[in-house]
Design a protein around this motif. Structure first.
Motif, PDB file in Angstrom:
ATOM      1  N   LYS A  95      40.209  37.549  41.735  1.00  0.00           N
ATOM      2  CA  LYS A  95      40.573  38.603  40.796  1.00  0.00           C
ATOM      3  C   LYS A  95      40.340  39.976  41.438  1.00  0.00           C
ATOM      4  O   LYS A  95      39.650  40.106  42.444  1.00  0.00           O
ATOM      5  CB  LYS A  95      39.751  38.462  39.517  1.00  0.00           C
ATOM      6  N   TRP A  96      40.892  41.009  40.785  1.00  0.00           N
ATOM      7  CA  TRP A  96      40.815  42.363  41.342  1.00  0.00           C
ATOM      8  C   TRP A  96      39.372  42.813  41.535  1.00  0.00           C
ATOM      9  O   TRP A  96      39.003  43.322  42.594  1.00  0.00           O
ATOM     10  CB  TRP A  96      41.552  43.329  40.408  1.00  0.00           C
ATOM     11  N   VAL A  97      38.517  42.610  40.532  1.00  0.00           N
ATOM     12  CA  VAL A  97      37.127  43.045  40.614  1.00  0.00           C
ATOM     13  C   VAL A  97      36.415  42.328  41.755  1.00  0.00           C
ATOM     14  O   VAL A  97      35.658  42.939  42.527  1.00  0.00           O
ATOM     15  CB  VAL A  97      36.403  42.793  39.273  1.00  0.00           C
ATOM     16  N   GLU A  98      36.684  41.014  41.899  1.00  0.00           N
ATOM     17  CA  GLU A  98      36.036  40.235  42.959  1.00  0.00           C
ATOM     18  C   GLU A  98      36.486  40.708  44.342  1.00  0.00           C
ATOM     19  O   GLU A  98      35.669  40.830  45.261  1.00  0.00           O
ATOM     20  CB  GLU A  98      36.359  38.753  42.777  1.00  0.00           C
ATOM     21  N   HIS A 142      44.889  37.573  37.233  1.00  0.00           N
ATOM     22  CA  HIS A 142      45.810  37.312  38.347  1.00  0.00           C
ATOM     23  C   HIS A 142      45.020  37.089  39.645  1.00  0.00           C
ATOM     24  O   HIS A 142      43.987  37.723  39.872  1.00  0.00           O
ATOM     25  CB  HIS A 142      46.773  38.476  38.522  1.00  0.00           C
ATOM     26  N   GLN A 143      45.516  36.190  40.489  1.00  0.00           N
ATOM     27  CA  GLN A 143      44.873  35.885  41.761  1.00  0.00           C
ATOM     28  C   GLN A 143      45.622  36.569  42.901  1.00  0.00           C
ATOM     29  O   GLN A 143      46.833  36.413  43.039  1.00  0.00           O
ATOM     30  CB  GLN A 143      44.844  34.367  42.000  1.00  0.00           C
ATOM     31  N   LEU A 200      45.592  45.522  33.712  1.00  0.00           N
ATOM     32  CA  LEU A 200      44.737  46.671  33.993  1.00  0.00           C
ATOM     33  C   LEU A 200      44.645  46.991  35.481  1.00  0.00           C
ATOM     34  O   LEU A 200      44.087  48.027  35.841  1.00  0.00           O
ATOM     35  CB  LEU A 200      43.328  46.422  33.437  1.00  0.00           C
ATOM     36  N   HIS A 201      45.177  46.119  36.339  1.00  0.00           N
ATOM     37  CA  HIS A 201      45.022  46.308  37.780  1.00  0.00           C
ATOM     38  C   HIS A 201      46.384  46.247  38.471  1.00  0.00           C
ATOM     39  O   HIS A 201      47.336  45.679  37.938  1.00  0.00           O
ATOM     40  CB  HIS A 201      44.080  45.247  38.354  1.00  0.00           C
ATOM     41  N   ILE A 202      46.448  46.814  39.678  1.00  0.00           N
ATOM     42  CA  ILE A 202      47.722  46.937  40.394  1.00  0.00           C
ATOM     43  C   ILE A 202      47.739  46.013  41.608  1.00  0.00           C
ATOM     44  O   ILE A 202      46.774  45.950  42.375  1.00  0.00           O
ATOM     45  CB  ILE A 202      47.961  48.381  40.855  1.00  0.00           C
ATOM     46  N   CYS A 203      48.844  45.297  41.750  1.00  0.00           N
ATOM     47  CA  CYS A 203      49.009  44.421  42.915  1.00  0.00           C
ATOM     48  C   CYS A 203      50.340  44.717  43.589  1.00  0.00           C
ATOM     49  O   CYS A 203      51.263  45.256  42.969  1.00  0.00           O
ATOM     50  CB  CYS A 203      48.936  42.942  42.508  1.00  0.00           C
TER      51      CYS A 203
END
Length: 262
Positions: free
Chosen positions: A148-151, A254-255, A235-238
């Motif tokens: 995940k984004w935080v990880e 999302h991974q 909430l995050h951008i990929c």
């Protein structure tokens, strides 16, 4: 010469298409017997003609089937050869991409080592391994690490870095070329864009506001509009691989893999 003798000679002279027993001459042969025998021989010969014609057709069909089987076998062999050639061509292209990437890195390394100390022009950014220089920035994509984004942000922070910030279209293009040159264009990547809640704008990890629209953001075909779509969980951008590595708003679950930047 009697009429019976004439019929007897006709029987001997009649062409036989099928093997028959020879007709022995009989002294007591009468006209009726010879006429009946001649009629049966004619009927028999007509059946033999039909049988021979049918046999010829069967023979032609068998020859055609053999030719078709030979053609199918040849096509199967050629198909297998084409598949093998295509596989070899794909491997060669992959090796060529890797070779170009290695040559590019070697040129950058030589340029850094052989630089003139008296040259007053700005020096290229020196990046420590495993980071590589892309347009004056030190970046390190990690396609082998997914989460995940935080990880993934924590992974970068443990290296003394953070998720990459993309403030210009030129840098986005150079970053995508770098991924392809390293053959790393196989996964989705997290970048340093996020928003704290559904009511706030997207920002970079350095607290600058993200630019929206072209040429940074991809097109959401499911919603017939350009990203970001502002779904509550996104909430995050990929950088989405299937979206040609344009930026998309991705869900918190999302991974993706990180692109770290120093």
């Amino acid at each position: 010469m009697t009429l019976a003798r004439v019929f007897y000679l006709l029987l001997l002279a009649f062409p036989r298409l099928c093997p028959t027993e020879p007709v022995e001459p009989r002294r007591d042969t009468d006209f009726a017997f010879l006429a009946y025998t001649l009629q049966q021989l004619i009927i028999s010969n007509q059946g033999c003609v039909q049988q021979n014609a049918l046999q010829e057709r069967v023979t032609k069909i068998e020859v055609s089937l053999a030719s078709i089987e030979s053609t199918v076998t040849r096509l199967v062999i050629e198909n297998a050869q084409l598949k093998e050639a295509f596989s070899q061509e794909s491997k060669l292209k992959d090796l060529e991409r890797r070779l170009i990437a290695l040559e590019d890195r070697e040129q950058h390394q030589h340029a850094a080592e052989d630089g003139d100390d008296n040259d007053m022009t700005p020096k290229a950014t020196t990046c420590t391994s495993p980071f590589k220089e892309v347009m004056g920035r030190c970046v390190h994509p990690m396609p082998w690490t997914t989460g995940k984004w935080v990880e993934m942000r924590q992974v970068c922070q443990r290296m003394g870095a953070d998720l990459v910030v993309i403030e210009s279209a030129d840098f986005l293009w150079a970053l995508i070329q770098h991924l392809r040159g390293m053959s790393f264009d196989t996964v989705d990547y997290w970048v340093g864009g996020f928003r704290k809640s559904t009511k706030t704008d997207y920002r970079w990890v350095d607290d600058t506001i993200m630019k929206t629209g072209t040429p940074f953001w991809g097109y959401a075909t499911d919603y017939d509009r350009r990203e970001p779509y502002h779904r509550p969980s996104d909430l995050h951008i990929c950088m989405w691989r299937k979206g040609l590595y344009f930026m998309y708003s991705c869900g918190v679950d999302h991974q993706g893999s990180p692109i770290c930047q120093k």
